[in-house]
Motif scaffolding. Structure first.
Motif, PDB file in Angstrom:
ATOM      1  N   THR A  70       8.100   8.450   6.367  1.00 44.02           N
ATOM      2  CA  THR A  70       8.345   9.717   5.677  1.00 44.02           C
ATOM      3  C   THR A  70       8.743  10.805   6.675  1.00 44.02           C
ATOM      4  O   THR A  70       9.660  11.584   6.412  1.00 44.02           O
ATOM      5  N   GLU A  71       8.062  10.836   7.826  1.00 46.27           N
ATOM      6  CA  GLU A  71       8.404  11.812   8.865  1.00 46.27           C
ATOM      7  C   GLU A  71       9.826  11.606   9.370  1.00 46.27           C
ATOM      8  O   GLU A  71      10.505  12.558   9.739  1.00 46.27           O
ATOM      9  N   GLN A  72      10.269  10.358   9.380  1.00 46.77           N
ATOM     10  CA  GLN A  72      11.610  10.037   9.854  1.00 46.77           C
ATOM     11  C   GLN A  72      12.641  10.099   8.725  1.00 46.77           C
ATOM     12  O   GLN A  72      13.766   9.649   8.888  1.00 46.77           O
ATOM     13  N   ASN A  73      12.221  10.629   7.591  1.00 40.19           N
ATOM     14  CA  ASN A  73      13.095  10.784   6.431  1.00 40.19           C
ATOM     15  C   ASN A  73      13.669   9.440   5.961  1.00 40.19           C
ATOM     16  O   ASN A  73      14.869   9.312   5.729  1.00 40.19           O
ATOM     17  N   ARG A  74      12.783   8.448   5.846  1.00 43.83           N
ATOM     18  CA  ARG A  74      13.178   7.113   5.390  1.00 43.83           C
ATOM     19  C   ARG A  74      12.358   6.700   4.170  1.00 43.83           C
ATOM     20  O   ARG A  74      11.521   5.799   4.246  1.00 43.83           O
ATOM     21  N   PRO A  75      12.584   7.369   3.031  1.00 45.62           N
ATOM     22  CA  PRO A  75      11.803   7.004   1.842  1.00 45.62           C
ATOM     23  C   PRO A  75      12.070   5.577   1.371  1.00 45.62           C
ATOM     24  O   PRO A  75      11.230   4.979   0.703  1.00 45.62           O
ATOM     25  N   ASP A  76      13.234   5.017   1.728  1.00 45.09           N
ATOM     26  CA  ASP A  76      13.546   3.643   1.347  1.00 45.09           C
ATOM     27  C   ASP A  76      12.581   2.651   1.994  1.00 45.09           C
ATOM     28  O   ASP A  76      12.339   1.577   1.456  1.00 45.09           O
ATOM     29  N   LEU A  77      12.010   3.012   3.160  1.00 45.12           N
ATOM     30  CA  LEU A  77      11.028   2.160   3.824  1.00 45.12           C
ATOM     31  C   LEU A  77       9.600   2.558   3.461  1.00 45.12           C
ATOM     32  O   LEU A  77       8.696   1.714   3.454  1.00 45.12           O
ATOM     33  N   ALA A  78       9.366   3.832   3.190  1.00 45.76           N
ATOM     34  CA  ALA A  78       8.022   4.324   2.889  1.00 45.76           C
ATOM     35  C   ALA A  78       7.546   3.857   1.510  1.00 45.76           C
ATOM     36  O   ALA A  78       6.369   3.498   1.343  1.00 45.76           O
ATOM     37  N   ASP A  79       8.435   3.845   0.527  1.00 43.46           N
ATOM     38  CA  ASP A  79       8.045   3.496  -0.835  1.00 43.46           C
ATOM     39  C   ASP A  79       7.465   2.081  -0.963  1.00 43.46           C
ATOM     40  O   ASP A  79       6.419   1.899  -1.608  1.00 43.46           O
ATOM     41  N   PRO A  80       8.086   1.056  -0.357  1.00 44.46           N
ATOM     42  CA  PRO A  80       7.480  -0.285  -0.458  1.00 44.46           C
ATOM     43  C   PRO A  80       6.104  -0.361   0.216  1.00 44.46           C
ATOM     44  O   PRO A  80       5.216  -1.071  -0.264  1.00 44.46           O
ATOM     45  N   GLU A  81       5.921   0.379   1.306  1.00 45.27           N
ATOM     46  CA  GLU A  81       4.620   0.386   1.983  1.00 45.27           C
ATOM     47  C   GLU A  81       3.544   0.964   1.053  1.00 45.27           C
ATOM     48  O   GLU A  81       2.449   0.422   0.941  1.00 45.27           O
ATOM     49  N   LEU A  82       3.871   2.066   0.387  1.00 45.06           N
ATOM     50  CA  LEU A  82       2.918   2.692  -0.526  1.00 45.06           C
ATOM     51  C   LEU A  82       2.659   1.808  -1.751  1.00 45.06           C
ATOM     52  O   LEU A  82       1.543   1.783  -2.278  1.00 45.06           O
ATOM     53  N   ALA A  83       3.673   1.075  -2.189  1.00 42.19           N
ATOM     54  CA  ALA A  83       3.490   0.144  -3.305  1.00 42.19           C
ATOM     55  C   ALA A  83       2.542  -0.987  -2.896  1.00 42.19           C
ATOM     56  O   ALA A  83       1.700  -1.424  -3.694  1.00 42.19           O
ATOM     57  N   GLN A  84       2.665  -1.438  -1.649  1.00 38.53           N
ATOM     58  CA  GLN A  84       1.760  -2.477  -1.155  1.00 38.53           C
ATOM     59  C   GLN A  84       0.335  -1.946  -1.047  1.00 38.53           C
ATOM     60  O   GLN A  84      -0.626  -2.677  -1.310  1.00 38.53           O
ATOM     61  N   VAL A  85       0.183  -0.685  -0.660  1.00 36.80           N
ATOM     62  CA  VAL A  85      -1.146  -0.067  -0.595  1.00 36.80           C
ATOM     63  C   VAL A  85      -1.811  -0.148  -1.969  1.00 36.80           C
ATOM     64  O   VAL A  85      -2.994  -0.499  -2.078  1.00 36.80           O
ATOM     65  N   ALA A  86      -1.064   0.160  -3.013  1.00 35.41           N
ATOM     66  CA  ALA A  86      -1.611   0.123  -4.373  1.00 35.41           C
ATOM     67  C   ALA A  86      -2.073  -1.285  -4.744  1.00 35.41           C
ATOM     68  O   ALA A  86      -3.120  -1.457  -5.383  1.00 35.41           O
ATOM     69  N   VAL A  87      -1.317  -2.287  -4.324  1.00 32.55           N
ATOM     70  CA  VAL A  87      -1.689  -3.678  -4.624  1.00 32.55           C
ATOM     71  C   VAL A  87      -2.962  -4.058  -3.883  1.00 32.55           C
ATOM     72  O   VAL A  87      -3.892  -4.641  -4.459  1.00 32.55           O
ATOM     73  N   ILE A  88      -3.043  -3.707  -2.605  1.00 35.67           N
ATOM     74  CA  ILE A  88      -4.193  -4.082  -1.787  1.00 35.67           C
ATOM     75  C   ILE A  88      -5.450  -3.340  -2.248  1.00 35.67           C
ATOM     76  O   ILE A  88      -6.542  -3.919  -2.271  1.00 35.67           O
ATOM     77  N   GLU A  89      -5.307  -2.076  -2.642  1.00 34.32           N
ATOM     78  CA  GLU A  89      -6.473  -1.284  -3.048  1.00 34.32           C
ATOM     79  C   GLU A  89      -7.144  -1.826  -4.309  1.00 34.32           C
ATOM     80  O   GLU A  89      -8.306  -1.529  -4.560  1.00 34.32           O
ATOM     81  N   LYS A  90      -6.444  -2.654  -5.093  1.00 29.69           N
ATOM     82  CA  LYS A  90      -7.060  -3.253  -6.277  1.00 29.69           C
ATOM     83  C   LYS A  90      -8.230  -4.149  -5.891  1.00 29.69           C
ATOM     84  O   LYS A  90      -9.134  -4.372  -6.693  1.00 29.69           O
ATOM     85  N   PHE A  91      -8.234  -4.660  -4.670  1.00 34.14           N
ATOM     86  CA  PHE A  91      -9.268  -5.589  -4.231  1.00 34.14           C
ATOM     87  C   PHE A  91     -10.406  -4.888  -3.482  1.00 34.14           C
ATOM     88  O   PHE A  91     -11.386  -5.518  -3.118  1.00 34.14           O
ATOM     89  N   LEU A  92     -10.265  -3.587  -3.258  1.00 27.62           N
ATOM     90  CA  LEU A  92     -11.306  -2.818  -2.575  1.00 27.62           C
ATOM     91  C   LEU A  92     -12.310  -2.277  -3.586  1.00 27.62           C
ATOM     92  O   LEU A  92     -11.961  -2.028  -4.738  1.00 27.62           O
TER      93      LEU A  92
END
Length: 149
Positions: A70-92
């Protein structure tokens, strides 16, 4: 049902649904679980506490990557990372609110008689042990600092 069984079931579901983001996150969890099991040198299941720590580490890594993208202005790379966070947090386990964390830490401080920043390590150790996977270390640290200063 163990975490690895849940992960395998969700991998199958994600493959059928052709959900590449979820599949990538689930495979990362499976990989980390296998590495943790083989690192201990035994074929035994790892403890639930170790599983939670492993999942928290995966979430933290992805959040940090997303922040950098996000700091590097690359939302195309940031969005999949945040989507993966949502998937992983289901197990926490469910995360506590800041007010709940603050109440627990205030109780620890009053019980130990801690005062000043010099007591931070002692309070952090007790708080981390008591809160376990219900709060991020960064949040615990910030609240302990706020209450001790």
């Amino acid at each position: 049902m163990s975490l690895s069984t849940n992960i395998m079931d969700d991998i199958k579901t994600a493959m059928r649904a052709k959900d590449t983001v979820a599949l990538e996150a689930l495979r990362a969890i499976k990989s980390e679980l296998l590495l943790a099991q083989t690192a201990s040198g035994s074929k035994e299941e790892i403890s639930e506490d170790e599983e939670v720590k492993l999942l928290q580490r995966l979430v933290k890594t992805r959040k940090e990557s997303a922040r950098i993208y996000t700091e590097q202005n690359r939302p195309d790379l940031a969005d999949p990372e945040l989507a993966q966070v949502a998937v992983i947090e289901k197990f926490l386990p469910a995360q506590l609110s800041e007010e709940e964390i603050e109440a627990v830490i205030a109780k620890i401080i009053s019980e130990t008689g801690a005062s000043g920043i010099a007591s931070m390590g002692k309070v952090m150790g007790l708080a981390s042990a008591q809160l376990g996977g219900a709060a991020e270390g960064k949040t615990i640290s910030a609240i302990v600092k706020k209450l001790l200063v």
